[in-house]
Design a protein around this motif. Structure first.
Motif, PDB file in Angstrom:
ATOM      1  N   ASP A  41       0.837  -1.186   0.000  1.00  0.00           N
ATOM      2  CA  ASP A  41       0.000   0.000   0.000  1.00  0.00           C
ATOM      3  C   ASP A  41       0.877   1.242   0.000  1.00  0.00           C
ATOM      4  O   ASP A  41       2.006   1.234   0.502  1.00  0.00           O
ATOM      5  CB  ASP A  41      -0.908   0.011   1.226  1.00  0.00           C
ATOM      6  N   TYR A  90       5.045   4.089  -2.012  1.00  0.00           N
ATOM      7  CA  TYR A  90       4.546   5.300  -2.671  1.00  0.00           C
ATOM      8  C   TYR A  90       5.611   5.902  -3.593  1.00  0.00           C
ATOM      9  O   TYR A  90       5.323   6.317  -4.721  1.00  0.00           O
ATOM     10  CB  TYR A  90       4.131   6.329  -1.613  1.00  0.00           C
ATOM     11  N   TRP A 148      -5.708  17.200  -7.216  1.00  0.00           N
ATOM     12  CA  TRP A 148      -5.148  16.802  -5.921  1.00  0.00           C
ATOM     13  C   TRP A 148      -5.163  17.953  -4.916  1.00  0.00           C
ATOM     14  O   TRP A 148      -5.314  17.727  -3.704  1.00  0.00           O
ATOM     15  CB  TRP A 148      -3.717  16.284  -6.099  1.00  0.00           C
ATOM     16  N   THR A 190     -12.863   8.883   1.093  1.00  0.00           N
ATOM     17  CA  THR A 190     -12.127   7.941   0.233  1.00  0.00           C
ATOM     18  C   THR A 190     -12.584   8.145  -1.205  1.00  0.00           C
ATOM     19  O   THR A 190     -13.774   8.363  -1.471  1.00  0.00           O
ATOM     20  CB  THR A 190     -12.375   6.492   0.669  1.00  0.00           C
ATOM     21  N   ASN A 193      -9.155   6.562  -7.642  1.00  0.00           N
ATOM     22  CA  ASN A 193      -8.390   7.371  -8.588  1.00  0.00           C
ATOM     23  C   ASN A 193      -7.843   6.494  -9.702  1.00  0.00           C
ATOM     24  O   ASN A 193      -7.311   5.418  -9.437  1.00  0.00           O
ATOM     25  CB  ASN A 193      -7.245   8.057  -7.858  1.00  0.00           C
ATOM     26  N   VAL A 248      -7.987   5.639  -2.596  1.00  0.00           N
ATOM     27  CA  VAL A 248      -7.212   6.591  -1.772  1.00  0.00           C
ATOM     28  C   VAL A 248      -8.102   7.148  -0.663  1.00  0.00           C
ATOM     29  O   VAL A 248      -9.198   7.662  -0.947  1.00  0.00           O
ATOM     30  CB  VAL A 248      -6.667   7.741  -2.632  1.00  0.00           C
ATOM     31  N   CYS A 292      -2.428  10.152   3.937  1.00  0.00           N
ATOM     32  CA  CYS A 292      -3.067   9.513   2.794  1.00  0.00           C
ATOM     33  C   CYS A 292      -2.646   8.037   2.700  1.00  0.00           C
ATOM     34  O   CYS A 292      -1.467   7.710   2.910  1.00  0.00           O
ATOM     35  CB  CYS A 292      -2.696  10.221   1.494  1.00  0.00           C
ATOM     36  N   ALA A 319      -3.178   4.740  -0.003  1.00  0.00           N
ATOM     37  CA  ALA A 319      -3.663   4.335  -1.329  1.00  0.00           C
ATOM     38  C   ALA A 319      -3.370   2.853  -1.558  1.00  0.00           C
ATOM     39  O   ALA A 319      -2.293   2.369  -1.233  1.00  0.00           O
ATOM     40  CB  ALA A 319      -3.009   5.190  -2.414  1.00  0.00           C
TER      41      ALA A 319
END
Length: 696
Positions: free
Chosen positions: A510, A528, A560, A574, A577, A592, A609, A611
């Motif tokens: 994640d 990320y 964003w 949530t 995207n 996200v 955040c 995702a």
């Protein structure tokens, strides 16, 4: 022995210190009056007294002994000189205090009662005693020309000229230029210079100049005479340079002493034997608001509060009863404005020549402010002690010999050592283990560099982690010690937790990141960073604006910014995207979540955040949807297409002759069953095709 009729014509000044029994000054004219030199008298203090007539000694001694300070007496007596000459003496004595030494000084001015013979005195009778033997310079000058006609030996010695040189000079020639005008004025005022047998004429003190240019102060006396048939002036010039210098020095000493007394911030008083003020200095008057006339002659009780009068009286009696002993006294004194002053005094008695106490002298100071400061310091120290005892941190002080001088209860508790076992003992003796530890090294380094040090170390004897701050001073070292064992363990646990959490975060697939209120990257996990770099071709940097990351279009940037703004306003939500894989050009879908980050006070400081790549999940979900659609089709086929042939089959079977299987009608029924079975097989094939054929 006849009384000498030709006697010295000038006074002789003698100054005698009665405390030290020594002469401070003897005028050179002594030889003309007493027939002895100053050196002879200096070597024998009693020589003068021994020359006085025996019948008069007792009375003179009594008169001198009874003199009080600043009191004078004039004595008349006869002396017998070593030259067997009897002279009648006038002796004026004055007893004073030398302010420089505080000694009693007897000043005597001696002269002879008889007068010199004037007029037509013969040279032999005049010069035999008055002129040639005079220790002071004597000269005869012509009244008209002021030229020297005759000088004695003392004149040539004092002024440095030979007799022949003198006879070429005038009175103006032995004076510095600035004195010429004064001489002319004096001569014009006394132009007659009448010959008189009554007395000398005193011209006063003049400034003369020797041959070498040295200034001589001369006390000049003159009278008119006939010398070699001419009107002349006979002058006797007594050198008073030393006397004036002494007087000037005494005056300067007196001025200095008075200035010193007046400039003192301490009090200075004198009290006579009856307890009355005889002197008070300016500081005393200024502090208490009096003037001197209000106090001089008054009893000291006037400046004492009734409640403490007995203390002052006891100190006074003690001082008078114990000459030479310093008596201390602390008491309050009132001022004229109603205020009270705490004063600190030292008293000592003053005795006269016979050893009897005549005065009490006191030196004091106003200690009101001092006592106030001391009280404030004491209160501050007590508050500091209370504070030191109340703090949870350990505290102790060691002196420059490493001895404990102060320990608080927290240090006692931490070390489990009573302070009695520490106070006065050397640090290394109480705790020898720290000699070679970081504590010992730090202490020695601090002493060497005279700089404060801070360090943290595990102290094994008490199983504690200690944070120590040490501060050097001129008196020793002040040390603060804080037990951070729990904090240390918490830090270790937090570090382990942080390490574990970071490992967990960085090992997940994640994507996790956070931004601050300016939407700058604060934290990003490895997943990320890898994914953003993969999608954009640019690695994100901590501290950079996340919405300005290169590789995204302006539309995506704006999108964003809107997401972050919602979360910064407190919304937790949530989104799904969609991104395009830069390499495969296939869509990727991420779920996200945006979460506001709060401080303990409830303020939002950023957004966290999370995702997750849900591309595969969405694909599976679509496949399930497709499969469900197929199942629905199968169900529809089952319910519509199979039901009819099955119903036909069931009807044919129900009319079949089951008892006689060979019944000819059964054959026809079986033919129909084959037809229905073929229909069912077609439907089953259709269902199978619908089940395993993908439509999307």
């Amino acid at each position: 022995m006849p009384i000498n009729t030709i006697a010295p014509t000038t006074d002789c000044i003698i100054i005698f210190d009665t405390d030290e029994q020594r002469y401070l000054f003897i005028s050179p004219a002594i030889i003309n009056i007493l027939g002895i030199t100053a050196a002879q008298l200096l070597s024998n203090n009693s020589l003068w007294f021994d020359m006085i007539s025996e019948t008069q000694r007792g009375g003179i001694e009594t008169a001198v002994a009874s003199l009080d300070i600043n009191e004078s007496v004039e004595l008349n007596y006869l002396i017998n000189t070593p030259q067997n000459t009897t002279r009648a003496i006038i002796d004026k004595k004055n007893l004073v205090i030398d302010e420089a030494t505080n000694h009693k000084v007897l000043v005597s001015t001696i002269s002879v009662q008889t007068q010199p013979t004037a007029g037509n005195a013969t040279e032999d009778s005049l010069f035999s005693d008055l002129f040639y033997k005079n220790a002071n310079p004597v000269w005869i000058v012509d009244k008209q020309t002021l030229c020297f006609l005759k000088v004695n030996h003392a004149a040539t010695v004092h002024y440095g000229y030979t007799e022949d040189e003198f006879l070429l000079l005038t009175l103006s020639d032995i004076r510095p230029p600035e004195e010429i005008g004064s001489l002319k004025t004096y001569l014009s005022e006394n132009e007659n210079f009448e010959i008189s047998a009554d007395d000398f004429n005193r011209a006063g003190i003049w400034k003369h100049s020797s041959k070498s240019g040295q200034i001589i102060y001369a006390d000049v006396n003159w009278f008119g005479i006939k010398y070699k048939g001419r009107n002349c002036i006979l002058s006797i010039a007594t050198d008073v340079t030393a006397k004036l210098q002494y007087q000037d020095e005494a005056r300067r000493r007196e001025q200095f002493l008075n200035s010193l007394i007046d400039s003192q911030t301490n009090f200075l008083i004198r009290i006579d034997i009856k307890g009355r003020f005889s002197f008070v200095n300016k500081q005393f008057l200024k502090t208490f608001g009096y003037n001197a006339t209000e106090l001089i002659g008054q009893h000291f009780a006037i400046t004492t509060i009734p409640q403490e009068l007995h203390l002052c009286e006891e100190a006074f009696v003690n001082c008078v009863s114990n000459p030479g002993k310093i008596v201390k006294l602390l008491h309050k004194k009132p001022d004229v404005w109603g205020g009270l002053h705490d004063t600190d005094w030292e008293f000592i008695s003053i005795t006269n020549d016979s050893g009897q106490v005549c005065e009490v002298q006191g030196i004091g100071q106003d200690i009101t402010a001092k006592l106030k400061i001391e009280r404030e310091i004491k209160e501050a120290a007590e508050k500091l002690d209370a504070f030191i005892e109340s703090i949870t941190d350990s505290f102790f002080i060691i002196d420059n010999e490493w001895r404990f001088v102060k320990v608080n209860s927290a240090f006692e508790k931490m070390t489990n050592t009573p302070r009695e076992e520490m106070l006065g003992n050397v640090l290394w003796d109480v705790y020898p283990e720290i000699m070679d530890s970081g504590f010992g090294r730090a202490y020695y380094e601090m002493i060497e560099k005279r700089e404060s040090v801070k360090f943290t170390e595990y102290f094994e004897p008490i199983d504690r982690w200690l944070s120590t701050s040490a501060y050097p001073s001129a008196e020793g070292i002040t040390i603060y010690v804080k037990d951070i064992s729990d904090e240390r363990r918490a830090q270790e646990e937090a570090h382990w937790t942080k390490t574990s959490l970071e490992a967990l975060i960085n090992n997940t697939h994640d994507h996790i990141w956070s931004v601050d209120r300016e939407m700058r990257y604060v934290y990003m996990n490895d997943a990320y960073i890898r994914e953003t770099t993969h999608l954009t071709g640019v690695e994100p940097i901590a501290g950079a604006h996340s919405y300005l990351h290169k590789g995204y279009s302006e539309e995506i940037h704006n999108e964003w910014v809107a997401y972050y703004s919602r979360a910064l306003l407190g919304e937790q939500y949530t989104i799904i995207n969609e991104s395009i894989d830069r390499q495969t050009k296939t869509p990727l879908y991420f779920e996200v979540s945006f979460n506001p980050i709060y401080t303990q006070q409830g303020d939002i400081i950023g957004v966290g955040c999370f995702a997750r790549d849900i591309t595969r999940r969405l694909k599976i979900e679509q496949e399930l949807i497709d499969q469900n659609e197929r199942l629905r089709n199968i169900a529809s086929l089952s319910s519509h297409e199979i039901r009819r042939p099955v119903a036909s089959m069931m009807g044919l079977i129900s009319i079949m002759d089951k008892e006689n299987f060979f019944n000819p009608e059964n054959e026809q029924i079986i033919q129909h069953l084959f037809t229905v079975s073929a229909e069912i097989d077609d439907v089953i094939r259709l269902i199978v095709d619908s089940t395993f054929t993908s439509h999307g």
